[in-house]
Write an enzyme that holds these catalytic residues in place. Structure first.
Site, mmCIF file in Angstrom:
data_model
loop_
_atom_site.group_PDB
_atom_site.id
_atom_site.type_symbol
_atom_site.label_atom_id
_atom_site.label_comp_id
_atom_site.label_asym_id
_atom_site.label_seq_id
_atom_site.Cartn_x
_atom_site.Cartn_y
_atom_site.Cartn_z
ATOM 1 N N CYS A 12 9.187 8.662 -13.955
ATOM 2 C CA CYS A 12 9.893 8.449 -12.687
ATOM 3 C C CYS A 12 11.154 7.643 -13.017
ATOM 4 C CB CYS A 12 9.005 7.672 -11.726
ATOM 5 S SG CYS A 12 8.584 6.043 -12.364
ATOM 6 N N HIS A 73 7.287 -2.917 -12.849
ATOM 7 C CA HIS A 73 6.303 -3.514 -11.931
ATOM 8 C C HIS A 73 6.781 -4.824 -11.315
ATOM 9 C CE1 HIS A 73 3.359 -0.741 -13.333
ATOM 10 N NE2 HIS A 73 3.131 -1.311 -14.493
ATOM 11 N N GLU A 125 1.978 -5.192 -10.663
ATOM 12 C CA GLU A 125 2.875 -5.072 -9.502
ATOM 13 C C GLU A 125 2.315 -5.871 -8.323
ATOM 14 O OE1 GLU A 125 4.020 -1.019 -8.142
ATOM 15 O OE2 GLU A 125 3.731 -1.877 -6.154
ATOM 16 N N THR A 161 2.789 0.249 -4.809
ATOM 17 C CA THR A 161 3.472 1.549 -4.692
ATOM 18 C C THR A 161 2.647 2.705 -5.258
ATOM 19 O OG1 THR A 161 4.598 1.179 -6.795
ATOM 20 C CG2 THR A 161 5.789 0.543 -4.798
ATOM 21 N N CYS A 190 4.906 4.833 -3.112
ATOM 22 C CA CYS A 190 6.078 5.525 -3.657
ATOM 23 C C CYS A 190 6.043 7.018 -3.312
ATOM 24 C CB CYS A 190 6.095 5.330 -5.170
ATOM 25 S SG CYS A 190 7.442 6.175 -5.965
ATOM 26 N N ASN A 220 -1.107 5.510 -11.391
ATOM 27 C CA ASN A 220 -0.623 6.751 -10.771
ATOM 28 C C ASN A 220 -1.214 7.972 -11.465
ATOM 29 O OD1 ASN A 220 1.689 8.178 -12.445
ATOM 30 N ND2 ASN A 220 1.961 5.989 -12.741
ATOM 31 N N SER A 262 4.541 7.486 -16.298
ATOM 32 C CA SER A 262 4.926 6.819 -17.550
ATOM 33 C C SER A 262 4.697 7.713 -18.772
ATOM 34 C CB SER A 262 4.182 5.486 -17.680
ATOM 35 O OG SER A 262 2.853 5.617 -17.277
HETATM 36 S S1 SF4 Z 1 7.715 2.677 -7.458
HETATM 37 FE FE1 SF4 Z 1 6.650 2.865 -9.409
HETATM 38 S S2 SF4 Z 1 6.136 5.052 -9.541
HETATM 39 FE FE2 SF4 Z 1 7.697 4.865 -7.926
HETATM 40 S S3 SF4 Z 1 9.672 5.213 -8.965
HETATM 41 FE FE3 SF4 Z 1 9.286 3.006 -9.009
HETATM 42 S S4 SF4 Z 1 8.246 2.597 -10.944
HETATM 43 FE FE4 SF4 Z 1 8.108 4.785 -10.559
#
Ligand code: SF4
Length: 278
Positions: A12, A73, A125, A161, A190, A220, A262
């Site tokens: 991401c 995070h 996070e 997220t 997210c 995720n 990731s």
């Molecule tokens: S919130 Fe987390 S999963 Fe979403 S773009 Fe940001 S780092 Fe990536």
């Protein structure tokens, strides 16, 4: 064998930014570059960065000098201030979506709300968001957590997220039943992950087998695996092609591949090529 890689697989923008920033610092800077915890939840990428010189530590106290990189995070504000006091240079790559959650948590806390954070208690996070409430927030990972709460007054909700959308909704429903004087809910999950999950589920419904690629510690990726497994029971969570088991491929003609936020493209390609070669 056919192989379909789903849309939105792999890095991401938040993870991409953290990794490219670390790589640039390691190339350009002469001072040590340190990160608290794994830079991303992917052991192959982490090993690569450590080989390039990244120093991975458990806490600020372990860093004597140089640059502290804050990963996507984020880090609790108190830890950042402490690192500055120790003379460390801070390079902050907290994802903009995570920064938004932190800011909402800070505002809710300053306005007198009890901040409820839906997420995994020890996730970095979540620890950072909790830090934004001056450690007065409450972390809830299940409906049972909510039922056990002794709370009244104004409550504000934010989420990790990468938390499960369905558990988040169940927790919010349980909170509504509690009749607080005021309840404010921010769905901060997210949206890039929702798009990834939807694309993966569509592919999972069309293939004989689904491979979900990503770190075993990655939240995720675990969500992605659960989402695909629901649609296609013949779904496996792997980090590399070395985990393939011959029996998975019996009677299989088409394999779908998706990957967590990731997971680098080179691992996805590597796995796709190994599937095609079967
Ligand atoms: S919130 Fe987390 S999963 Fe979403 S773009 Fe940001 S780092 Fe990536």
């Amino acid at each position: 064998m056919n192989c379909i890689v789903t849309e939105f697989s792999g890095f991401c923008h938040g993870v991409k930014n953290t990794i490219s920033t670390i790589e640039k610092l390691l190339k350009d800077e002469s001072q040590p570059v340190s990160c608290i915890g794994l830079p991303v939840h992917n052991s192959q990428i982490t090993e690569k960065l450590i080989t390039q010189g990244l120093n991975v530590v458990d806490k600020v106290e372990d860093i004597q000098s140089g640059i502290l990189i804050i990963r996507a995070h984020g880090l609790p504000p108190e830890r950042i201030e402490y690192a500055k006091k120790r003379g460390l240079k801070i390079v902050d790559t907290t994802c903009n979506i995570v920064v938004r959650v932190q800011n909402i948590a800070k505002t809710l806390h300053s306005e007198g709300y009890t901040v409820l954070i839906t997420g995994e208690h020890e996730h970095p996070e979540v620890r950072a968001i909790y830090g934004c409430t001056q450690e007065e927030g409450i972390v809830c990972s299940s409906v049972n957590d909510v039922r056990a709460l002794k709370l009244d007054g104004k409550v504000g909700v934010v989420s990790q997220t990468t938390f499960s959308e369905s558990i988040f909704r169940k927790i919010v429903t349980a909170l509504i039943e509690r009749n607080f004087s005021e309840l404010r809910v921010f769905d901060t999950i997210c949206s890039t992950l929702a798009k990834r999950n939807t694309a993966a589920q569509i592919t999972a419904s069309q293939v004989d087998m689904m491979l979900v690629v990503g770190g075993k510690m990655s939240s995720n990726t675990k969500r992605l695996y659960e989402a695909c497994k629901k649609i296609n029971p013949n779904t496996y969570h792997i980090e590399t092609k070395e985990e393939f088991s011959d029996e998975w491929f019996t009677g299989v003609e088409t394999v779908g591949i998706t990957a967590g936020a990731s997971t680098p493209q080179w691992i996805i390609h590597d796995i796709c090529n190994a599937v095609k070669a079967r």
